[in-house]
Design a protein around this motif. Structure first.
Motif, PDB file in Angstrom:
ATOM      1  N   ASP A   1       0.936  -1.198   0.070  1.00  0.00           N
ATOM      2  CA  ASP A   1       0.106  -0.054   0.218  1.00  0.00           C
ATOM      3  C   ASP A   1       0.962   1.259  -0.041  1.00  0.00           C
ATOM      4  N   ARG A   2       0.228   2.398   0.174  1.00  0.00           N
ATOM      5  CA  ARG A   2       0.999   3.789   0.091  1.00  0.00           C
ATOM      6  C   ARG A   2       1.893   3.911   1.164  1.00  0.00           C
ATOM      7  N   SER A   3       1.719   3.284   2.121  1.00  0.00           N
ATOM      8  CA  SER A   3       2.453   3.607   3.387  1.00  0.00           C
ATOM      9  C   SER A   3       3.610   2.983   3.114  1.00  0.00           C
ATOM     10  N   ASP A   4       3.615   1.573   2.435  1.00  0.00           N
ATOM     11  CA  ASP A   4       4.926   0.862   2.132  1.00  0.00           C
ATOM     12  C   ASP A   4       5.709   1.749   1.129  1.00  0.00           C
ATOM     13  N   CYS A   5       5.123   2.201   0.178  1.00  0.00           N
ATOM     14  CA  CYS A   5       5.872   3.268  -0.711  1.00  0.00           C
ATOM     15  C   CYS A   5       6.583   4.384  -0.312  1.00  0.00           C
ATOM     16  N   GLU A   6       5.762   5.156   0.732  1.00  0.00           N
ATOM     17  CA  GLU A   6       6.311   6.132   1.761  1.00  0.00           C
ATOM     18  C   GLU A   6       7.666   5.476   2.509  1.00  0.00           C
ATOM     19  N   ARG A   7       7.300   4.369   3.188  1.00  0.00           N
ATOM     20  CA  ARG A   7       8.610   3.936   4.089  1.00  0.00           C
ATOM     21  C   ARG A   7       9.772   3.539   3.150  1.00  0.00           C
ATOM     22  N   LEU A   8       9.474   2.988   2.051  1.00  0.00           N
ATOM     23  CA  LEU A   8      10.644   2.884   1.011  1.00  0.00           C
ATOM     24  C   LEU A   8      11.171   4.112   0.586  1.00  0.00           C
ATOM     25  N   VAL A   9      10.599   5.078   0.299  1.00  0.00           N
ATOM     26  CA  VAL A   9      11.373   6.191  -0.259  1.00  0.00           C
ATOM     27  C   VAL A   9      11.953   6.840   0.968  1.00  0.00           C
ATOM     28  N   ARG A  10      11.377   6.952   2.001  1.00  0.00           N
ATOM     29  CA  ARG A  10      12.107   7.504   3.175  1.00  0.00           C
ATOM     30  C   ARG A  10      13.286   7.056   3.529  1.00  0.00           C
TER      31      ARG A  10
ATOM     32  N   ARG B   1      18.009  -0.521  -4.992  1.00  0.00           N
ATOM     33  CA  ARG B   1      17.691  -2.022  -4.848  1.00  0.00           C
ATOM     34  C   ARG B   1      18.272  -2.464  -3.430  1.00  0.00           C
ATOM     35  N   ALA B   2      19.337  -2.080  -2.857  1.00  0.00           N
ATOM     36  CA  ALA B   2      19.416  -2.468  -1.298  1.00  0.00           C
ATOM     37  C   ALA B   2      18.456  -1.986  -0.534  1.00  0.00           C
TER      38      ALA B   2
ATOM     39  N   VAL C   1      15.207  -1.634  -1.049  1.00  0.00           N
ATOM     40  CA  VAL C   1      14.070  -2.725  -1.397  1.00  0.00           C
ATOM     41  C   VAL C   1      14.271  -3.908  -0.689  1.00  0.00           C
ATOM     42  N   ASP C   2      15.441  -4.588  -0.880  1.00  0.00           N
ATOM     43  CA  ASP C   2      15.903  -5.841  -0.497  1.00  0.00           C
ATOM     44  C   ASP C   2      15.844  -5.885   1.094  1.00  0.00           C
ATOM     45  N   GLU C   3      16.231  -4.852   1.697  1.00  0.00           N
ATOM     46  CA  GLU C   3      16.088  -4.682   3.333  1.00  0.00           C
ATOM     47  C   GLU C   3      14.793  -4.566   3.586  1.00  0.00           C
ATOM     48  N   LEU C   4      13.915  -3.938   2.919  1.00  0.00           N
ATOM     49  CA  LEU C   4      12.444  -3.834   3.616  1.00  0.00           C
ATOM     50  C   LEU C   4      11.357  -4.682   3.036  1.00  0.00           C
ATOM     51  N   PHE C   5      11.529  -5.035   1.912  1.00  0.00           N
ATOM     52  CA  PHE C   5      10.445  -6.145   1.254  1.00  0.00           C
ATOM     53  C   PHE C   5      10.944  -7.239   0.659  1.00  0.00           C
ATOM     54  N   ALA C   6      10.170  -8.067   0.086  1.00  0.00           N
ATOM     55  CA  ALA C   6      10.391  -9.138  -0.783  1.00  0.00           C
ATOM     56  C   ALA C   6       9.022  -9.478  -1.081  1.00  0.00           C
ATOM     57  N   GLY C   7       9.147  -9.911  -2.768  1.00  0.00           N
ATOM     58  CA  GLY C   7       7.984 -10.505  -3.446  1.00  0.00           C
ATOM     59  C   GLY C   7       7.892  -9.913  -4.763  1.00  0.00           C
ATOM     60  N   TYR C   8       6.648 -10.086  -5.404  1.00  0.00           N
ATOM     61  CA  TYR C   8       6.572  -9.586  -6.682  1.00  0.00           C
ATOM     62  C   TYR C   8       6.775  -8.201  -6.933  1.00  0.00           C
ATOM     63  N   LEU C   9       6.153  -7.335  -5.833  1.00  0.00           N
ATOM     64  CA  LEU C   9       6.094  -5.853  -6.300  1.00  0.00           C
ATOM     65  C   LEU C   9       7.337  -5.189  -5.777  1.00  0.00           C
ATOM     66  N   ALA C  10       8.080  -5.857  -4.887  1.00  0.00           N
ATOM     67  CA  ALA C  10       9.532  -5.437  -4.581  1.00  0.00           C
ATOM     68  C   ALA C  10      10.464  -5.684  -5.630  1.00  0.00           C
ATOM     69  N   GLU C  11      10.134  -6.764  -6.317  1.00  0.00           N
ATOM     70  CA  GLU C  11      11.037  -7.060  -7.618  1.00  0.00           C
ATOM     71  C   GLU C  11      10.600  -6.037  -8.793  1.00  0.00           C
ATOM     72  N   ALA C  12       9.282  -5.795  -9.170  1.00  0.00           N
ATOM     73  CA  ALA C  12       9.117  -4.911  -9.831  1.00  0.00           C
ATOM     74  C   ALA C  12       9.247  -3.448  -9.665  1.00  0.00           C
TER      75      ALA C  12
ATOM     76  N   LYS D   1      12.281  -2.734  -8.297  1.00  0.00           N
ATOM     77  CA  LYS D   1      13.703  -2.830  -8.550  1.00  0.00           C
ATOM     78  C   LYS D   1      13.947  -2.850 -10.211  1.00  0.00           C
ATOM     79  N   ALA D   2      13.150  -3.360 -10.945  1.00  0.00           N
ATOM     80  CA  ALA D   2      13.091  -3.646 -12.364  1.00  0.00           C
ATOM     81  C   ALA D   2      12.889  -2.102 -13.031  1.00  0.00           C
TER      82      ALA D   2
END
Length: 158
Positions: free
Chosen positions: A18-27, A102-103, A105-116, A118-119
């Motif tokens: 969700d959006r909160s995950d996107c914000e967490r990743l960006v921060r 990429r690092a 993303v890998d620290e915080l998430f794993a799965g299809y959207l995490a891979e997306a 990075k790609a």
């Protein structure tokens, strides 16, 4: 196919949901990028990035890309083009940005959207790098037309 709530058994992390995950990743990414010895100065000294204003906009970009929310409007390239007029953005800058993304993303998430995430970041970095290669920079002609070049390397662990 998205698997909401799936947890990677290898890392114990879940996918972006969700959006909160996107914000967490960006921060988390900017927490690294702003202090990075290779690219931090671009954000801090040249772009003078206001993180609190920037994070919601970039989170909207990723929310649109990954979750299909349509919350991001505007050009993602234009700010980078303007920045390139202040300081020539080099391939090494994009490589480092991508490695940090990429690092993170890998620290915080794993799965299809995490891979997306990075790609897509890889596609964006390469597209911006290609477009800026033929755009005038602060010191004259673009590198592809005989302007100055610079190779940025990192030695030791990431």
């Amino acid at each position: 196919m998205r698997h909401s709530g799936d947890v990677s058994t290898a890392t114990g992390t879940r996918d972006i949901e969700d959006r909160s995950d996107c914000e967490r990743l960006v921060r988390a990414f900017y927490g690294k990028a702003l202090v990075d010895p290779m690219i931090g100065w671009i954000f801090v000294d040249v772009a003078r990035l206001d993180v609190e204003n920037h994070v919601p906009r970039i989170a909207s970009f990723w929310e649109t890309i990954l979750l299909g929310s349509q919350t991001y409007y505007g050009s993602s390239f234009a700010p980078h083009q303007a920045l390139n007029k202040k300081v020539r953005l080099r391939p090494g800058h994009f490589e480092r940005w991508l490695a940090l993304w990429r690092a993170t993303v890998d620290e915080l998430f794993a799965g299809y959207l995490a891979e997306a995430a990075k790609a897509h970041a890889g596609r964006v970095a390469h597209a911006f790098e290609d477009r800026l290669r033929v755009t005038p920079g602060p010191t004259g002609p673009p590198a592809a037309l005989g302007g100055p070049t610079l190779t940025i390397t990192q030695h030791g662990p990431d």
